[in-house]
Design an enzyme around this catalytic site. Structure first.
Site, PDB file in Angstrom:
ATOM      1  N   HIS A  94       0.968  -1.275   0.054  1.00 16.33           N
ATOM      2  CA  HIS A  94      -0.029  -0.014   0.030  1.00 16.33           C
ATOM      3  C   HIS A  94       0.890   1.080   0.116  1.00 16.33           C
ATOM      4  CE1 HIS A  94      -3.065   3.200   1.038  1.00 16.33           C
ATOM      5  NE2 HIS A  94      -3.846   2.254   0.837  1.00 16.33           N
ATOM      6  N   GLU A 152      -4.093   2.071  -7.474  1.00 18.08           N
ATOM      7  CA  GLU A 152      -4.196   2.948  -6.410  1.00 18.08           C
ATOM      8  C   GLU A 152      -3.593   4.245  -6.900  1.00 18.08           C
ATOM      9  OE1 GLU A 152      -6.478   1.417  -3.052  1.00 18.08           O
ATOM     10  OE2 GLU A 152      -4.307   1.673  -2.371  1.00 18.08           O
TER      11      GLU A 152
HETATM   12  P1  PGA Z   1      -9.710   5.981   0.292  1.00 20.46           P
HETATM   13  O1  PGA Z   1      -8.600   4.992   0.361  1.00 20.46           O
HETATM   14  O2  PGA Z   1     -10.822   5.092  -0.429  1.00 20.46           O
HETATM   15  O3  PGA Z   1      -9.796   6.594   1.467  1.00 20.46           O
HETATM   16  O4  PGA Z   1      -9.077   7.024  -0.922  1.00 20.46           O
HETATM   17  C1  PGA Z   1      -8.264   3.742  -0.501  1.00 20.46           C
HETATM   18  C2  PGA Z   1      -7.028   2.984  -0.113  1.00 20.46           C
HETATM   19  O5  PGA Z   1      -5.965   3.602   0.255  1.00 20.46           O
HETATM   20  O6  PGA Z   1      -6.963   1.945  -0.240  1.00 20.46           O
END
Ligand code: PGA
Length: 230
Positions: A94, A152
């Site tokens: 992440h 992401e």
């Molecule tokens: P968010 O986070 O939905 O708050 O943008 C997504 C993530 O970091 O997996």
């Protein structure tokens, strides 16, 4: 494969009582869901309680792990410890861990191989193709059998500014070209009940990674329900 919706609670909530309440509210709201697989990834400290709640419709995941099985590694949690607690999934790489814990591609690579050995389903988060290549370096076909990718984009995480559908669609295609055939790809970054279905229907993602909105039971339930149709 059913669309996969992952709730990433990150370092929330602050108390066990709140965690139980959040878990139970989500469980109650999605108990009749049939066409979506829902995974909750709470902080490590709430995994035992969440597992004991015995809700078969919700799978459990962790937000990280360490690559060794056991030993003198203060503060770390191993893949075996996670599967023993009923975890089927683990989020790796992440961007918040890359940023705040200084996780490198080499470390993520070791974690992927170790998670694969334990047959955990890996959700590898990336925001560019080079990470995909470096994180999976030397991994065998067998090790990648349970791999799920999550696109992401950094600008969309926790900002309330989701990635536009056209850009997301282009990235989905590019990731597809750079990964093994049929590897599921999720979208994550400011997902809410208004935009969730578009990433699946219009940009060909196989699911979503939901951060902030997964802490609000009614919004999270709406997200799941927006995907739970033919
Ligand atoms: P968010 O986070 O939905 O708050 O943008 C997504 C993530 O970091 O997996």
């Amino acid at each position: 494969m059913k669309p996969l919706i992952i709730a990433n609670w990150k370092c929330n909530p602050i108390t066990l009582e709140e965690a139980k309440l959040l878990f139970d509210s989500i469980a109650k709201g999605i108990k009749n869901i049939k066409r979506v697989e829902v995974v909750i990834c709470p902080p490590f400290v709430y995994l035992v309680t969440s597992n004991k709640r015995q809700v078969t419709s919700i799978k459990l995941g962790a937000q990280d792990l360490f690559w060794e099985e056991k030993g003198a590694y203060t503060g770390e949690i191993s893949p075996k410890q996670l599967s023993d607690l009923g975890c089927e999934y683990v989020i790796l790489g992440h961007s918040e861990r890359r940023k705040y814990q200084g996780e490198t591609d080499e470390m993520i690579n070791k974690k992927i191989k170790s998670a694969a050995k334990e047959k955990l389903k890996i959700i590898l988060c990336i925001d560019k193709i080079s990470q995909l290549k470096n994180d999976l370096k030397g991994a065998s076909e067998e090790e990648l059998k349970n791999l799920i990718l999550a696109y992401e984009p950094l600008f969309a995480i926790g900002t309330g500014k989701p990635c536009g559908i056209e850009k997301a669609k282009k990235m989905r295609l590019l990731i597809g070209k750079n990964s093994a055939k049929n590897t599921p790809v999720l979208y994550g970054g400011s997902v809410n009940s208004q935009n969730a279905n578009d990433y699946i229907k219009k940009a060909d993602f196989q699911g979503l990674l939901v951060g902030g909105a997964s802490l609000n039971p009614s919004e999270f339930i709406k997200i799941v329900k927006s995907i739970d149709h033919d």
